[in-house]
Write a protein that holds these residues in place. Structure first.
Motif, short mmCIF file in Angstrom:
data_model
loop_
_atom_site.label_atom_id
_atom_site.label_comp_id
_atom_site.label_asym_id
_atom_site.label_seq_id
_atom_site.Cartn_x
_atom_site.Cartn_y
_atom_site.Cartn_z
N VAL A 66 -23.47 -45.57 47.02
CA VAL A 66 -24.18 -45.78 45.75
C VAL A 66 -24.82 -44.48 45.29
O VAL A 66 -25.66 -43.90 45.99
CB VAL A 66 -25.25 -46.87 45.90
CG1 VAL A 66 -25.93 -47.10 44.56
CG2 VAL A 66 -24.62 -48.16 46.41
N ARG A 67 -24.39 -44.04 44.13
CA ARG A 67 -24.95 -42.84 43.50
C ARG A 67 -25.15 -43.09 42.00
O ARG A 67 -24.95 -42.19 41.18
CB ARG A 67 -24.02 -41.63 43.71
CG ARG A 67 -23.76 -41.27 45.15
CD ARG A 67 -24.99 -40.75 45.84
NE ARG A 67 -24.69 -40.30 47.21
CZ ARG A 67 -24.76 -41.06 48.27
NH1 ARG A 67 -25.11 -42.35 48.14
NH2 ARG A 67 -24.49 -40.60 49.47
N LEU A 68 -25.51 -44.31 41.66
CA LEU A 68 -25.58 -44.70 40.24
C LEU A 68 -26.65 -43.92 39.49
O LEU A 68 -26.39 -43.34 38.44
CB LEU A 68 -25.87 -46.20 40.13
CG LEU A 68 -24.95 -47.17 40.87
CD1 LEU A 68 -25.37 -48.60 40.59
CD2 LEU A 68 -23.49 -46.95 40.45
N CYS A 69 -27.85 -43.96 40.01
CA CYS A 69 -28.99 -43.41 39.27
C CYS A 69 -28.88 -41.89 39.12
O CYS A 69 -29.13 -41.36 38.03
CB CYS A 69 -30.29 -43.78 39.98
SG CYS A 69 -30.50 -45.56 40.26
N GLN A 70 -28.52 -41.21 40.21
CA GLN A 70 -28.47 -39.75 40.14
C GLN A 70 -27.25 -39.23 39.39
O GLN A 70 -27.28 -38.11 38.89
CB GLN A 70 -28.49 -39.16 41.55
CG GLN A 70 -27.42 -39.72 42.48
CD GLN A 70 -27.59 -39.27 43.90
OE1 GLN A 70 -27.59 -38.06 44.18
NE2 GLN A 70 -27.73 -40.21 44.81
N GLY A 71 -26.19 -40.04 39.29
CA GLY A 71 -24.98 -39.56 38.64
C GLY A 71 -24.75 -40.07 37.25
O GLY A 71 -23.99 -39.45 36.48
N CYS A 72 -25.39 -41.20 36.88
CA CYS A 72 -25.07 -41.84 35.60
C CYS A 72 -26.25 -41.91 34.64
O CYS A 72 -26.12 -42.55 33.58
CB CYS A 72 -24.54 -43.25 35.85
SG CYS A 72 -23.11 -43.34 36.95
N HIS A 73 -27.38 -41.33 35.00
CA HIS A 73 -28.54 -41.46 34.11
C HIS A 73 -28.31 -40.79 32.76
O HIS A 73 -28.83 -41.24 31.73
CB HIS A 73 -29.81 -40.91 34.79
CG HIS A 73 -29.75 -39.44 35.09
ND1 HIS A 73 -30.13 -38.48 34.17
CD2 HIS A 73 -29.37 -38.77 36.20
CE1 HIS A 73 -29.99 -37.29 34.70
NE2 HIS A 73 -29.52 -37.43 35.94
N ALA A 87 -31.80 -53.64 37.65
CA ALA A 87 -31.59 -54.18 38.99
C ALA A 87 -31.46 -53.07 40.02
O ALA A 87 -31.84 -53.24 41.19
CB ALA A 87 -30.34 -55.06 39.02
N ALA A 88 -30.92 -51.93 39.62
CA ALA A 88 -30.80 -50.78 40.51
C ALA A 88 -32.11 -50.02 40.66
O ALA A 88 -32.20 -49.12 41.51
CB ALA A 88 -29.72 -49.83 40.00
N ASN A 89 -33.13 -50.37 39.85
CA ASN A 89 -34.44 -49.70 39.90
C ASN A 89 -34.32 -48.19 39.72
O ASN A 89 -35.02 -47.42 40.38
CB ASN A 89 -35.16 -50.00 41.21
CG ASN A 89 -35.46 -51.46 41.39
OD1 ASN A 89 -34.86 -52.12 42.24
ND2 ASN A 89 -36.35 -52.00 40.59
N CYS A 90 -33.43 -47.78 38.86
CA CYS A 90 -33.20 -46.35 38.68
C CYS A 90 -34.43 -45.63 38.13
O CYS A 90 -34.61 -44.43 38.40
CB CYS A 90 -32.00 -46.12 37.75
SG CYS A 90 -30.41 -46.54 38.50
N HIS A 113 -39.35 -52.10 44.83
CA HIS A 113 -38.23 -51.49 45.56
C HIS A 113 -38.01 -50.06 45.06
O HIS A 113 -38.28 -49.74 43.91
CB HIS A 113 -36.94 -52.29 45.35
CG HIS A 113 -37.02 -53.69 45.90
ND1 HIS A 113 -36.80 -53.98 47.22
CD2 HIS A 113 -37.29 -54.87 45.28
CE1 HIS A 113 -36.92 -55.28 47.41
NE2 HIS A 113 -37.23 -55.84 46.26
N LEU A 114 -37.50 -49.24 45.95
CA LEU A 114 -37.04 -47.92 45.54
C LEU A 114 -35.69 -48.07 44.85
O LEU A 114 -35.07 -49.13 44.89
CB LEU A 114 -36.91 -47.02 46.76
CG LEU A 114 -38.22 -46.70 47.49
CD1 LEU A 114 -37.94 -45.94 48.76
CD2 LEU A 114 -39.18 -45.92 46.60
N CYS A 115 -35.23 -47.02 44.20
CA CYS A 115 -33.94 -47.11 43.51
C CYS A 115 -32.82 -47.29 44.53
O CYS A 115 -32.94 -46.93 45.70
CB CYS A 115 -33.70 -45.88 42.64
SG CYS A 115 -33.24 -44.39 43.55
N ILE A 116 -31.73 -47.87 44.06
CA ILE A 116 -30.63 -48.25 44.95
C ILE A 116 -30.02 -47.04 45.64
O ILE A 116 -29.53 -47.16 46.78
CB ILE A 116 -29.55 -49.04 44.16
CG1 ILE A 116 -28.53 -49.67 45.09
CG2 ILE A 116 -28.90 -48.15 43.12
CD1 ILE A 116 -29.10 -50.71 46.00
#
Length: 254
Positions: A32-39, A91-94, A173-176
């Protein structure tokens, strides 16, 4: 009726932004690299949706782009897509891993990811000499203990800080990205390498446990000494009385 050129341009831009964000989420789903790669894609799509919601056609109110694109049919595809991306992002808490303006990762997240990468590098480096004995990970546990301990402590600290500042269920929660990275590292450390993390509370725990185990001994010893002392006190007057009687008898027959 066909959309006006201005509205058609806005719709095409939203479609391209949705495709870009969908592709980014799919490519970074595992690990999982959603927040750091897709923001960046997500922030751009929000701006495109906002442009549609605020846009008004040139001719009349009937050509309002927001009305034509967002609410002119039962499916409302653009609204549905926008809600899907928003729910996934929440939901990912980005937001918990990004700066307030969502333009980049927060300092604490960057520090965590730096330690995470150092831990993986340490694992890989110490595994290179394990070809002869693949099930012996002593060197990994020994040489990577300090880095892993720092990573684990930082993660626990971020969790505590996040719970203190959180106001909703998700914000606890922290981000995913961070959660998944820590889960991966812990599984490698404890399950694959079978390493153990020394507990900082070992000495206090041993001291308290020893004290509790020693209490029965102290109790029985004190009870024994107390009973012996009491027995002596009870016997002492009888001896005194016996000696006094002996003296009286001797004086009587003397």
């Amino acid at each position: 009726p066909e959309l006006e050129p201005e509205c058609r341009s806005l719709l095409a831009a939203f479609a391209e932004g949705s495709a870009a964000l969908t592709g980014c989420l799919g490519r970074r789903a595992r690990p999982v690299r959603l927040c750091q790669g897709c923001h960046g894609h997500y922030r751009h799509l929000l701006a495109q949706y906002g442009s549609i919601a605020r846009a008004v056609g040139n001719s009349s109110e009937s050509h309002n782009c927001a009305k034509s694109i967002l609410t002119s049919d039962r499916l409302q595809i653009v609204v549905t897509l926008s809600e899907f991306f928003n729910e996934t992002w929440e939901a990912a808490n980005c937001a918990n891993c990004l700066k307030n303006n969502s333009e980049g990762l927060s300092n604490s997240t960057e520090e965590f990811l730096d330690l995470f990468n150092k831990s993986l590098t340490c694992f890989e480096h110490n595994l290179q000499g394990q070809t002869m004995s693949p099930n012996n990970y002593t060197e990994v546990c020994k040489n990577c203990n300090e880095t892993y301990t720092k990573l684990n402590d930082l993660y626990n600290h971020l969790q505590r800080m996040n719970r203190q500042g959180g106001e909703s269920g998700h914000s606890a929660h922290l981000c995913i990205d961070v959660e998944d990275a820590m889960n991966i590292t812990r599984k490698l450390w404890s399950r694959t390498f079978e390493c153990s993390l020394p507990c900082s509370d070992t000495v206090p725990v041993i001291a308290v446990s020893s004290f509790i185990l020693f209490l029965p001994i102290v109790f029985y010893l004190s009870s024994f000494l107390h009973s012996k002392q009491k027995k002596r006190i009870l016997i002492l007057p009888k001896r005194i009385q016996s000696n006094a009687s002996l003296v009286n008898i001797q004086e009587k027959y003397s």
